[in-house]
Design a protein around this motif. Structure first.
Motif, PDB file in Angstrom:
ATOM      1  N   TRP A  27     -25.492  26.621  52.263  1.00  0.00           N
ATOM      2  CA  TRP A  27     -26.749  26.239  53.263  1.00  0.00           C
ATOM      3  C   TRP A  27     -27.680  27.835  52.924  1.00  0.00           C
ATOM      4  CZ3 TRP A  27     -28.668  29.335  58.070  1.00  0.00           C
ATOM      5  CH2 TRP A  27     -27.303  29.759  58.326  1.00  0.00           C
ATOM      6  N   ARG A  28     -26.769  29.375  53.106  1.00  0.00           N
ATOM      7  CA  ARG A  28     -27.323  30.073  53.127  1.00  0.00           C
ATOM      8  C   ARG A  28     -27.920  31.556  52.036  1.00  0.00           C
ATOM      9  NH1 ARG A  28     -23.726  34.634  55.264  1.00  0.00           N
ATOM     10  NH2 ARG A  28     -25.532  36.125  55.549  1.00  0.00           N
ATOM     11  N   LYS A  71     -23.163  26.324  64.925  1.00  0.00           N
ATOM     12  CA  LYS A  71     -23.228  27.880  64.646  1.00  0.00           C
ATOM     13  C   LYS A  71     -23.635  28.358  63.793  1.00  0.00           C
ATOM     14  CE  LYS A  71     -22.080  32.248  67.321  1.00  0.00           C
ATOM     15  NZ  LYS A  71     -21.573  32.570  68.053  1.00  0.00           N
TER      16      LYS A  71
ATOM     17  N   LEU B 175     -32.384  24.362  65.970  1.00  0.00           N
ATOM     18  CA  LEU B 175     -31.841  25.365  65.083  1.00  0.00           C
ATOM     19  C   LEU B 175     -32.251  26.400  64.713  1.00  0.00           C
ATOM     20  CD1 LEU B 175     -32.162  22.276  62.947  1.00  0.00           C
ATOM     21  CD2 LEU B 175     -30.279  23.452  63.877  1.00  0.00           C
ATOM     22  N   ILE B 177     -31.102  28.112  61.375  1.00  0.00           N
ATOM     23  CA  ILE B 177     -31.355  28.652  60.133  1.00  0.00           C
ATOM     24  C   ILE B 177     -31.429  29.532  59.627  1.00  0.00           C
ATOM     25  CG2 ILE B 177     -32.234  26.903  58.074  1.00  0.00           C
ATOM     26  CD1 ILE B 177     -33.629  24.573  59.942  1.00  0.00           C
ATOM     27  N   ASP B 178     -30.702  30.283  60.570  1.00  0.00           N
ATOM     28  CA  ASP B 178     -31.250  31.975  59.454  1.00  0.00           C
ATOM     29  C   ASP B 178     -30.037  31.860  58.072  1.00  0.00           C
ATOM     30  OD1 ASP B 178     -31.432  34.593  59.268  1.00  0.00           O
ATOM     31  OD2 ASP B 178     -30.739  35.542  61.818  1.00  0.00           O
ATOM     32  N   LYS B 179     -30.434  31.968  57.452  1.00  0.00           N
ATOM     33  CA  LYS B 179     -29.450  32.741  56.471  1.00  0.00           C
ATOM     34  C   LYS B 179     -29.269  33.991  56.351  1.00  0.00           C
ATOM     35  CE  LYS B 179     -31.226  29.273  52.638  1.00  0.00           C
ATOM     36  NZ  LYS B 179     -32.118  29.621  51.248  1.00  0.00           N
ATOM     37  N   GLN B 180     -30.195  34.872  56.840  1.00  0.00           N
ATOM     38  CA  GLN B 180     -29.553  36.350  56.495  1.00  0.00           C
ATOM     39  C   GLN B 180     -28.612  36.605  57.404  1.00  0.00           C
ATOM     40  OE1 GLN B 180     -31.327  38.457  54.924  1.00  0.00           O
ATOM     41  NE2 GLN B 180     -29.389  39.798  54.812  1.00  0.00           N
ATOM     42  N   SER B 181     -28.486  36.111  58.577  1.00  0.00           N
ATOM     43  CA  SER B 181     -28.154  36.404  59.749  1.00  0.00           C
ATOM     44  C   SER B 181     -26.001  35.810  60.187  1.00  0.00           C
ATOM     45  CB  SER B 181     -27.907  36.280  61.374  1.00  0.00           C
ATOM     46  OG  SER B 181     -28.488  34.916  61.656  1.00  0.00           O
ATOM     47  N   GLY B 182     -26.641  34.102  59.418  1.00  0.00           N
ATOM     48  CA  GLY B 182     -25.175  33.446  59.109  1.00  0.00           C
ATOM     49  C   GLY B 182     -25.723  32.529  60.515  1.00  0.00           C
ATOM     50  N   LEU B 183     -26.345  32.935  60.738  1.00  0.00           N
ATOM     51  CA  LEU B 183     -26.504  31.610  62.499  1.00  0.00           C
ATOM     52  C   LEU B 183     -27.525  30.927  62.054  1.00  0.00           C
ATOM     53  CD1 LEU B 183     -26.447  33.985  64.957  1.00  0.00           C
ATOM     54  CD2 LEU B 183     -24.556  32.667  64.516  1.00  0.00           C
ATOM     55  N   TYR B 184     -26.721  29.137  62.026  1.00  0.00           N
ATOM     56  CA  TYR B 184     -26.931  28.038  61.650  1.00  0.00           C
ATOM     57  C   TYR B 184     -28.329  27.297  63.032  1.00  0.00           C
ATOM     58  CZ  TYR B 184     -28.191  23.362  60.663  1.00  0.00           C
ATOM     59  OH  TYR B 184     -28.762  22.298  60.157  1.00  0.00           O
ATOM     60  N   ALA B 185     -26.729  27.453  64.397  1.00  0.00           N
ATOM     61  CA  ALA B 185     -27.222  26.825  64.994  1.00  0.00           C
ATOM     62  C   ALA B 185     -27.079  28.068  66.446  1.00  0.00           C
ATOM     63  CB  ALA B 185     -27.252  25.215  65.222  1.00  0.00           C
ATOM     64  N   ILE B 187     -25.760  27.176  70.230  1.00  0.00           N
ATOM     65  CA  ILE B 187     -25.357  25.888  70.263  1.00  0.00           C
ATOM     66  C   ILE B 187     -25.263  26.432  72.020  1.00  0.00           C
ATOM     67  CG2 ILE B 187     -23.679  25.584  68.974  1.00  0.00           C
ATOM     68  CD1 ILE B 187     -21.570  27.650  70.167  1.00  0.00           C
ATOM     69  N   PRO B 209     -30.293  16.739  64.669  1.00  0.00           N
ATOM     70  CA  PRO B 209     -31.307  17.585  65.624  1.00  0.00           C
ATOM     71  C   PRO B 209     -32.291  17.005  66.111  1.00  0.00           C
ATOM     72  CG  PRO B 209     -30.651  18.157  63.560  1.00  0.00           C
ATOM     73  CD  PRO B 209     -30.500  17.185  63.681  1.00  0.00           C
TER      74      PRO B 209
END
Lengths: 447, 447
Positions: A27-28, A71, B175, B177-185, B187, B209
């Motif tokens: 997804w990244r 996460k 959600l 969905i931060d591709k940069q940091s690698g954090l999707y959710a 929690i 979701p």
């Protein structure tokens, strides 16, 4: 003198659809569209691409819990049935395999859902039979702890038996639809399940007429001892994770040899190891694609998920030290994902991996076979497995979707077709026909 | 001086889809296509016609047993969810309401399915909450006998509470969905159900979701005392069977007055009585259509189903004698379909009917209001109910499908539109918007 060529063994391809792809960090990737993980059209397009690639089926996994690992990664999000049914509406031929657990469901509901999907899709339904593991799942269904491995399989066997009885309860002649006499059905031709077992008791008949396949195709994906026995008795397709062709060949011979015990021939069960393809115009380009994804992996996620699988807290060990094989529980103590536990242990031992190396090796697809190369190299490898008794085909698990699928369909599929080992057009209408299987008496319900 | 007209109260229409139609003998009609009862395209076309008629929603019932009465009539046959999802794929605006029982399901599964349908359809899902009755159903789920009326409703209330917690567990900001940091959710922004009740215990969070409507629309269809109380507390739409406008007005006032107790306004619950339309270019033609179907009814079916409902074997009484009201059990003894039992008793008593007459009066739609007339007469009648506090709209139950629906959409809908009491275009995107409802705090889950 005319020489009659023996027809070549045909390769079967199944597409395992998982949000942005099977790589945990997919997804990244710049090409990934994680915001579409709950979008119908995204999945419809994937299915249409797989259909363009003449694959036997698409397949969806199914979980009944949320893992905190969300996460770090996209978790499969739409309910498999609802999604497959909406995909059925925009496809014509491709099979539709849904996962449904025998641990937290009722046979009557599951029989109805698959019979409905089979009607709606004109005979394209498949059931991936799983048993659910993990206390987190149990606790969403009023239980403190999940069921023991052996109990889960015993329950699963009974569950399948009931579902098959319900499916087989209707005959071709159950429906009269005689407007003149006012008789719609011949109720003497509709049999109730009349099942009283250890886990389930189901008396009545299904309220859905016989579906195009009668029995949607039965798929199984456990590779433990119980899993193999279950598959040999009940399944028509088996998904499995195998690291090497040699391991796959041993597994293949083992499972196929078990079929005789149940009066089944070797052709009645198709074995499809997982296969993660990275296709490039050059081998270097393919390997770059793989490396690019591995570099996106978040190490905390990898350590956490490895700890969950191996039941040891890997944060207590140096990331670049060896996998602490001596500190792991024995496989006998493992209750869920036994076969995957063994796969990881074997891989770490065989290749003497560090924790970091094992995480990277499994980031792309949880230990499934990964191959990076040109279309010709990939077709060679697939043909090698097919012709050396290691596989009847593959369960494709593209690391990155949709582009990993596009690459495969555009480049590898024509190469397989040119070799005469893969269909250029669908010849059948149902999933069972695509798989080259027949529904025979030994497989139908036994009374 | 400019006079500002008060906007007219708007009529809501829901289409209750049932195979060849709601008349028990509809399948025998020359225009009926009973062989399409398991055909997806048949149902897709009905939904598309209802959407052309700008209706709020289509609705499917759901049973978990086969009745022997299938001997004489088409029984609803495809699983509601699978079918609605495949209909979602070929429609744009119309709502999709599925029945799901709180008696033989698990809240975690039901929450997932509706959240999925809501995602797939872009916010068009509705849940008709029912409790299941009858030992035949119980025996398909490992029980000897069905649950007591009061227990079923208590269980149903708890079930809905858990499902709402699961739906509300995700926030808009869950959600990342931060591709940069690698954090999707995040929690911390996903709440588990953490529910421990008398009937259900569900700990975790939903793995889907937040859906477009957050809460799919809640519909209820029981009209007993327990049913009305349940609806006043929890439902946004209520389907009900009423024989006359006067009865409907009493029911309407009763249910609306109960809303205050739960801190809800009268606008938050729409009451839609069942309505069986026979449309003709003349009144005589409409009545002919009704008579034609009644003449196709098989008396054995009518006697059997009346016996089942009234709990007395009607074969023991003369068909042209009076309904044996004194031999019936009291309504207090009735465990399932209490309100329908009362409806039949009231109808037989009020009109002093013979058994044959009661069977014919109820053959078209099990006691729902039937109206045969021209489009103008029908629009008059619907407007009368709407403006006299008897209904917020109707649950249309065409006796014969698809033609009864075609007649209504082609002839009655334009008449309603001309009067300014029915939409000419959809103005909202979601089912809740079509219904003119809002999701307010008092209705959202209470902790």
């Amino acid at each position: 003198m005319i020489q009659v060529k023996k027809p070549k063994k045909q390769l079967h391809l199944n597409l395992f659809i998982l949000s942005t792809g099977h790589h945990e960090a997919s997804w990244r990737h710049p090409d990934a569209q994680p915001q579409l993980a709950t979008s119908l059209s995204y999945y419809q397009q994937l299915a249409q691409t797989a259909e363009r690639g003449k694959m036997d089926a698409i397949f969806l996994a199914e979980k009944y819990r949320l893992t905190p690992l969300i996460k770090y990664r996209v978790i499969p999000q739409l309910e498999a049935f609802t999604l497959l049914s909406a995909i059925a509406a925009v496809t014509e031929r491709i099979g539709l395999t849904a996962t449904a657990s025998t641990t937290y469901n009722e046979p009557y509901h599951i029989a109805r859902k698959f019979a409905s999907l089979d009607h709606i899709s004109g005979g394209r339904a498949g059931w991936n039979i799983v048993t659910s593991t993990g206390d987190a799942t149990a606790q969403n269904f009023g239980r403190e702890h999940h069921l023991d491995h052996t109990v889960r399989y015993a329950r699963g066997k009974e569950f399948v038996e009931v579902v098959k009885r319900l499916w087989a309860g209707w005959s071709e002649s159950s429906l009269l639809i005689d407007k003149q006499s006012g008789l719609y059905a011949d109720i003497g031709q509709i049999q109730g399940a009349e099942f009283n077992g250890e886990f389930f008791s189901v008396k009545g008949a299904l309220n859905i007429p016989r579906s195009p396949q009668t029995h949607p195709v039965l798929v199984q994906a456990g590779s433990s001892e119980d899993g193999k026995q279950f598959a040999a008795e009940l399944a028509e397709v088996i998904f499995t994770a195998q690291n090497t062709m040699e391991d796959a060949a041993l597994f293949y011979a083992d499972v196929k040899s078990r079929l005789r015990t149940f009066g089944r021939s070797e052709e009645q069960l198709k074995i499809l190891p997982g296969f993660i393809p990275f296709v490039g115009d050059t081998e270097a380009e393919a390997k770059d694609k793989e490396r690019e994804l591995n570099e996106l992996a978040v190490s905390e996620y990898g350590i956490k998920s490895l700890s969950d699988l191996l039941r040891v807290n890997m944060f207590n060990y140096p990331l670049d030290g060896p996998v602490p094989l001596d500190d792991l529980p024995s496989v006998d103590e493992i209750q869920g994902q036994k076969a995957r536990f063994q796969l990881y242990v074997d891989l770490a031992r065989r290749e003497n991996l560090t924790i970091r190396e094992l995480i990277i090796r499994t980031a792309g697809g949880r230990g499934h076979f990964t191959f990076a190369g040109t279309a010709v190299q990939m077709a060679d490898e697939m043909q090698r497995w097919l012709e050396n008794g290691a596989a009847d085909g593959f369960n494709l698990m593209p690391a990155l979707l949709p582009c990993g699928l596009d690459d495969f369909v555009n480049k590898v599929v024509p190469e397989l077709q040119n070799r005469g080992i893969y269909r250029t057009e669908y010849t059948g209408a149902t999933l069972r026909e695509h798989l080259g299987l027949t529904l025979d008496d030994t497989f139908a319900v036994r009374s």
